[in-house]
Design an enzyme around this catalytic site. Structure first.
Site, PDB file in Angstrom:
ATOM      1  N   HIS A   7       0.840  -1.206   0.000  1.00  0.00           N
ATOM      2  CA  HIS A   7       0.000   0.000   0.000  1.00  0.00           C
ATOM      3  C   HIS A   7       0.875   1.256   0.000  1.00  0.00           C
ATOM      4  CE1 HIS A   7      -3.586   2.364   1.616  1.00  0.00           C
ATOM      5  NE2 HIS A   7      -2.578   3.150   1.964  1.00  0.00           N
ATOM      6  N   GLU A   8       1.865   1.286   0.881  1.00  0.00           N
ATOM      7  CA  GLU A   8       2.725   2.474   0.979  1.00  0.00           C
ATOM      8  C   GLU A   8       3.648   2.612  -0.237  1.00  0.00           C
ATOM      9  OE1 GLU A   8       2.037   4.655   3.153  1.00  0.00           O
ATOM     10  OE2 GLU A   8       0.618   3.336   4.184  1.00  0.00           O
ATOM     11  N   HIS A  31       1.676   4.230  -2.864  1.00  0.00           N
ATOM     12  CA  HIS A  31       1.671   5.688  -2.688  1.00  0.00           C
ATOM     13  C   HIS A  31       2.928   6.308  -3.312  1.00  0.00           C
ATOM     14  CE1 HIS A  31      -1.886   6.486  -0.401  1.00  0.00           C
ATOM     15  NE2 HIS A  31      -1.518   5.835   0.693  1.00  0.00           N
ATOM     16  N   GLU A  65      -6.338   6.670  -1.160  1.00  0.00           N
ATOM     17  CA  GLU A  65      -6.214   5.525  -0.258  1.00  0.00           C
ATOM     18  C   GLU A  65      -6.789   4.266  -0.900  1.00  0.00           C
ATOM     19  OE1 GLU A  65      -4.636   5.120   2.614  1.00  0.00           O
ATOM     20  OE2 GLU A  65      -3.886   7.157   2.311  1.00  0.00           O
TER      21      GLU A  65
END
Length: 371
Positions: A142-143, A146, A193
């Site tokens: 997930h990060e 980003h 997100e």
């Protein structure tokens, strides 16, 4: 890594084989509303370069020093299992430079990706202690998602612009303008997100682990007391339940948040995992990074508008149903307005009574004794 090759001087052998996506563009997994904003920003030549040059005006350097001095930097010698996950995630999404990652002492489970010059990933001890290996792998992915999308850069830029705008809020109607900026910014944050959740699934390639991680963020480390299917049913009840008053309250609840609610994120991710778009990525068919410069702003905005329109059409939320009725000119709209808030429940409206029939509790009158 998916194939156990060397990456940035390190060798990592994954616990199981995972597909890799060479040259993948972040446009492959970005939510349409997130993608349209990013494509537009990327088209502004030199926009992020200017703000990177002005990074001295922002607290980024201070934050980096703070993490370096008061957190634990992930490496081969510290939190080695997280280091393996990080390298693995960067290899799967083909991120050339592995961003630095820190573990910060904080009982609240959280993770973030920040920075202008280069992204920095921070996870809290609360998160590390809460999640198992596969759940944590999805969070690291997930990060990294980003970072690949450039969210760290654009989030910092937009926050800086918002902060600058607040300083001139004394201008007449300035507060209304600022609220509009903040509201739009938070809406984009929430969509970004959802994009990063998709990146986490591409890295972990385990939908159930992603679901469990989101469920634990909502209910803590009591997995034996929770059930993914029941958790997803909550999301459906949240969307469809209540009347127009509940719809308004849901909007007011979500406006100050930078993240969607956990049940909503789980439902959105499960929905995307079942789409043809996701399957095409897993089959190796996806937009490439070298094609990003040719991405059309107009097409991206059209996709975003189509996505929002589709959400309105398919939503079970009473307010969204009302919007859809207005747009489609539904014949029962006037009757539902006449009946007030109760006319906008999630249940279908009753057909009109035939003349001469007796009244029942559904006609708005209180039932008689014994009914």
């Amino acid at each position: 890594m998916s194939d156990g090759r060397q990456h940035n001087g390190h060798e990592s052998v994954p616990s199981r084989q995972r597909r890799r996506f060479p040259g993948i563009s972040s446009r492959a997994y970005e939510h349409p509303a997130d993608r349209s904003a990013l494509v537009a920003l990327r088209k502004l030549s030199g926009f992020d370069t200017v703000f990177k040059a002005l990074s001295g005006l922002l607290p980024e350097r201070s934050l980096r020093l703070l993490f370096l001095s008061d957190s634990v930097r992930v490496s081969d010698r510290q939190f080695a299992h997280l280091n393996d996950m990080l390298r693995d995630a960067c290899h799967i999404l083909d991120l050339e430079k592995v961003p630095p990652m820190y573990v910060s002492q904080d009982p609240n489970p959280n993770a973030m990706c920040i920075g202008l010059d280069e992204p920095v990933i921070v996870v809290t001890t609360g998160l590390v202690e809460l999640l198992d290996e596969e759940e944590m792998r999805a969070v690291v992915g997930h990060e990294v998602g980003h970072a690949l999308s450039g969210h760290a850069v654009y989030r910092t830029i937009l926050l800086f612009l918002t902060s600058l705008a607040v300083r001139v809020a004394w201008i007449p109607l300035g507060n209304f303008a600022i609220m509009a900026i903040v509201t739009a910014l938070r809406e984009w944050f929430r969509k970004s997100e959802l994009s990063a959740d998709r990146a986490g699934l591409l890295v972990g390639q385990d939908l159930q682990a992603s679901m469990r991680g989101l469920m634990k963020l909502a209910g803590g480390n009591h997995l034996h007391e929770m059930n993914v299917d029941a958790f997803l049913e909550q999301a459906d009840e949240y969307e469809a339940g209540g009347d127009l008053r509940d719809s308004v309250l849901k909007i007011l609840n979500v406006l100050p948040r930078s993240h969607p609610f956990a049940t909503v994120r789980a439902a959105e991710l499960k929905k995307w995992a079942a789409t043809r778009d996701h399957q095409r990525i897993m089959d190796g068919h996806y937009p490439r990074r070298e094609e990003d410069k040719d991405a059309s702003v107009r097409d991206s905005w059209r996709e975003s508008a189509s996505s929002y329109a589709g959400e309105v059409r398919t939503s079970k939320d009473p307010l969204m149903k009302l919007v859809n009725d207005i747009a489609g000119g539904a014949g029962d709209l006037g009757e539902r307005v006449r009946r007030g808030f109760g006319g906008f429940t999630s249940s279908a409206p009753r057909p009109p009574r035939e003349p001469g029939t007796s009244s029942d509790p559904g006609d708005g009158r209180p039932p008689r004794d014994g009914a």
